[in-house]
Design a protein around this motif. Sequence first.
Motif, short mmCIF file in Angstrom:
data_model
loop_
_atom_site.label_atom_id
_atom_site.label_comp_id
_atom_site.label_asym_id
_atom_site.label_seq_id
_atom_site.Cartn_x
_atom_site.Cartn_y
_atom_site.Cartn_z
N ALA A 118 0.95 -1.05 -0.04
CA ALA A 118 -0.03 -0.18 -0.07
C ALA A 118 0.80 1.24 0.09
O ALA A 118 0.24 2.57 -0.13
N GLY A 119 2.10 1.09 0.16
CA GLY A 119 2.89 2.24 -0.02
C GLY A 119 2.85 3.11 1.44
O GLY A 119 3.16 4.38 1.28
N LEU A 120 2.83 2.54 2.43
CA LEU A 120 2.35 3.10 3.65
C LEU A 120 3.62 2.82 4.74
O LEU A 120 3.24 2.96 5.99
N VAL A 121 4.61 2.46 4.23
CA VAL A 121 6.12 2.38 5.10
C VAL A 121 6.42 3.52 6.10
O VAL A 121 6.71 3.19 7.19
N ALA A 122 6.60 4.51 5.46
CA ALA A 122 6.67 5.55 6.24
C ALA A 122 5.44 6.03 7.27
O ALA A 122 5.75 6.46 8.43
N HIS A 123 4.25 5.73 6.97
CA HIS A 123 3.28 5.82 7.90
C HIS A 123 3.41 4.82 8.97
O HIS A 123 3.18 5.05 10.30
N ALA A 124 3.79 3.64 8.74
CA ALA A 124 4.27 2.49 9.50
C ALA A 124 5.40 3.07 10.55
O ALA A 124 5.46 2.74 11.94
N ALA A 125 6.60 3.74 9.97
CA ALA A 125 7.53 4.17 10.79
C ALA A 125 6.92 5.00 11.91
O ALA A 125 7.38 5.10 13.11
N ALA A 126 6.22 6.15 11.65
CA ALA A 126 5.62 7.06 12.37
C ALA A 126 4.76 6.57 13.51
O ALA A 126 4.79 6.73 14.58
N GLU A 127 4.16 5.36 13.04
CA GLU A 127 3.27 4.48 14.16
C GLU A 127 4.08 3.87 15.24
O GLU A 127 3.81 3.98 16.35
N LEU A 128 5.17 3.44 14.74
CA LEU A 128 6.35 2.86 15.60
C LEU A 128 7.17 3.63 16.39
O LEU A 128 7.85 3.16 17.03
N GLY A 129 7.27 4.94 15.99
CA GLY A 129 8.16 5.92 16.37
C GLY A 129 9.67 5.89 15.92
O GLY A 129 10.54 5.99 16.74
N GLY A 130 9.78 5.38 14.90
CA GLY A 130 11.11 4.80 14.15
C GLY A 130 11.42 5.78 13.12
O GLY A 130 10.60 6.69 12.54
N ARG A 131 12.45 5.13 12.13
CA ARG A 131 12.68 5.96 11.07
C ARG A 131 13.46 4.57 9.97
O ARG A 131 13.27 3.61 10.45
N LEU A 132 13.36 5.34 8.94
CA LEU A 132 13.71 4.19 7.70
C LEU A 132 15.39 4.00 7.83
O LEU A 132 16.10 4.92 8.16
N VAL A 133 15.75 2.79 7.69
CA VAL A 133 17.11 2.56 7.44
C VAL A 133 17.68 3.18 6.09
O VAL A 133 18.83 3.58 5.75
N ASP A 134 16.72 3.11 5.36
CA ASP A 134 17.17 3.63 3.88
C ASP A 134 15.79 4.31 3.12
O ASP A 134 14.94 3.64 3.41
N PRO A 135 16.11 5.38 2.44
CA PRO A 135 14.78 5.75 2.01
C PRO A 135 13.90 4.93 0.87
O PRO A 135 12.83 5.15 0.77
N THR A 136 14.48 3.93 0.36
CA THR A 136 14.04 2.92 -0.60
C THR A 136 13.72 1.51 0.00
O THR A 136 13.40 0.86 -0.93
N ILE A 137 14.06 1.48 1.13
CA ILE A 137 13.93 0.02 1.68
C ILE A 137 12.85 0.03 2.82
O ILE A 137 12.75 0.80 3.63
N ALA A 138 12.07 -1.24 3.05
CA ALA A 138 10.95 -1.27 3.91
C ALA A 138 11.27 -1.95 4.88
O ALA A 138 10.75 -2.73 5.52
N TYR A 139 12.27 -1.21 5.66
CA TYR A 139 12.64 -1.54 7.23
C TYR A 139 12.68 -0.45 8.00
O TYR A 139 13.13 0.80 7.81
N VAL A 140 12.30 -0.51 9.17
CA VAL A 140 11.93 0.71 10.32
C VAL A 140 13.01 0.30 11.49
O VAL A 140 12.91 -1.00 11.79
N THR A 141 13.47 1.21 11.75
CA THR A 141 14.62 0.95 13.15
C THR A 141 14.05 1.94 14.35
O THR A 141 13.58 3.07 13.92
N THR A 142 14.50 1.65 15.40
CA THR A 142 13.93 2.26 16.66
C THR A 142 15.21 2.14 17.59
O THR A 142 15.77 1.14 17.73
N ASP A 143 15.27 3.10 18.51
CA ASP A 143 16.07 2.91 19.68
C ASP A 143 15.52 2.12 20.72
O ASP A 143 16.17 1.76 21.87
N SER A 144 14.22 1.85 20.95
CA SER A 144 13.65 1.24 22.01
C SER A 144 12.43 0.24 21.54
O SER A 144 12.03 0.43 20.52
N PRO A 145 12.28 -0.61 22.20
CA PRO A 145 11.28 -1.70 21.71
C PRO A 145 9.79 -1.18 21.70
O PRO A 145 9.43 -0.42 22.41
N VAL A 146 9.08 -1.59 20.64
CA VAL A 146 7.69 -1.38 20.42
C VAL A 146 6.92 -2.59 21.00
O VAL A 146 6.96 -3.55 20.36
#
Length: 412
Positions: A299-327
Amino acid sequence: MDSAALTKLLSPEGWTLLGALPPYDERQALVLGAGLRAKGVDPELAAAALTQSRLRSVARAKFGDFADGMLFTPAGLEQATRLVVAALHAQRYLTAGVERVADLTCGIGADAMAFAGTGLSVLATDVDEVTAAIATVNLRHFPEAEVRHRDGLSLDLAAEGVDGVYADPARRTRAGSRVFDPKAYAPPLDAVWAVRDRVPAVGIKVGPGIRHEGLPHDAETQWVSVDGDVVEAALWFGPLAPDGPGRSAHLLTSVTDDDGASRTVSRTLAHRAGDPDPGKEVGAVGQYLYEPDGAVIRAGLVAHAAAELGGRLVDPTIAYVTTDSPVPPDASGLAAGLARGYRVLDVMPFGLKRLRAYLRARGVGRLTIKKRGTAVTPEQLRKQLALSGDAETTIVLTRVAGAQHVLVVEPR
């Protein structure tokens, strides 16, 4: 299955035979078939009954116990909507106030069953005579449903009293290969969504690989996953999209409660027309890595998921989100109901010698390889690493800030 075989299967003898067959076992099928023929059962009837027994066994994954009373074609079962997803479809029509639904391409009748089961009046059509007959059998318990052998696009919807339309165009050729071009669907997608000029409440099931380019601006396009498997995308028009047009992902996950009862947990993530763009925050790999569900990615909502998870992308073209604390995971076991989580143990630039030395030093012999954004083939990499040992670990091959990296992780 041709009409002659179906006629034999629907005879009192055929229906009794089908009901008396033991649970399907591939290893015993030939022996069972030979035994039936030795008892004087018509060979064509025996073959048809065994085929239905096999298809019913496969269909239980989509229909549960309902499969035991249904008939199928291989193509019809392949395309049929899972019962739990068909129930979502029916709920849209109920919420929209629709009373009579025309299922223009009913196939074996999976969605029509869900519509009728919720009390909707259903007019189901299919251009294939045998398929329409099978749908009639599958809908036999629902007086609210009528099946016709005809082209659904030729219906006079106003005269039929139809105020809601559903279609699931065929997306495979007669040879069985997938069709990815919506113009090559049967019927073509353009012809189906033109129906909304006559009936505003239109829903169309499409392949989950459909491109975003060219999607109708006045539809909600929703991708649906079941237990992590992306099973469909669908276009919803008019009152069937009460929150407005846009893109959404709907995740269904089966869970078992402490008392052993099973239920389904759902989560929806959406971007509607006019919603602000969350942007793509990109940063260094933190202590945790999250892999969004496939429906979220499609659905093209990886950035939205990152916001929900309180994280950031590891790369602008890759669907992985990283955080500094567990969700924290929800009842589905997914972080925020959207992503599978991993704790990051190590991060290093990709290099075969470096990775081999790292894993051998830790006695790793069993390796799970996940990848995204890299041309490396897991099977080939395993051979090149030539590992031996008792330890087990998981690595993620991906791009971090544009460069190939290896992330050593453990599932949360």
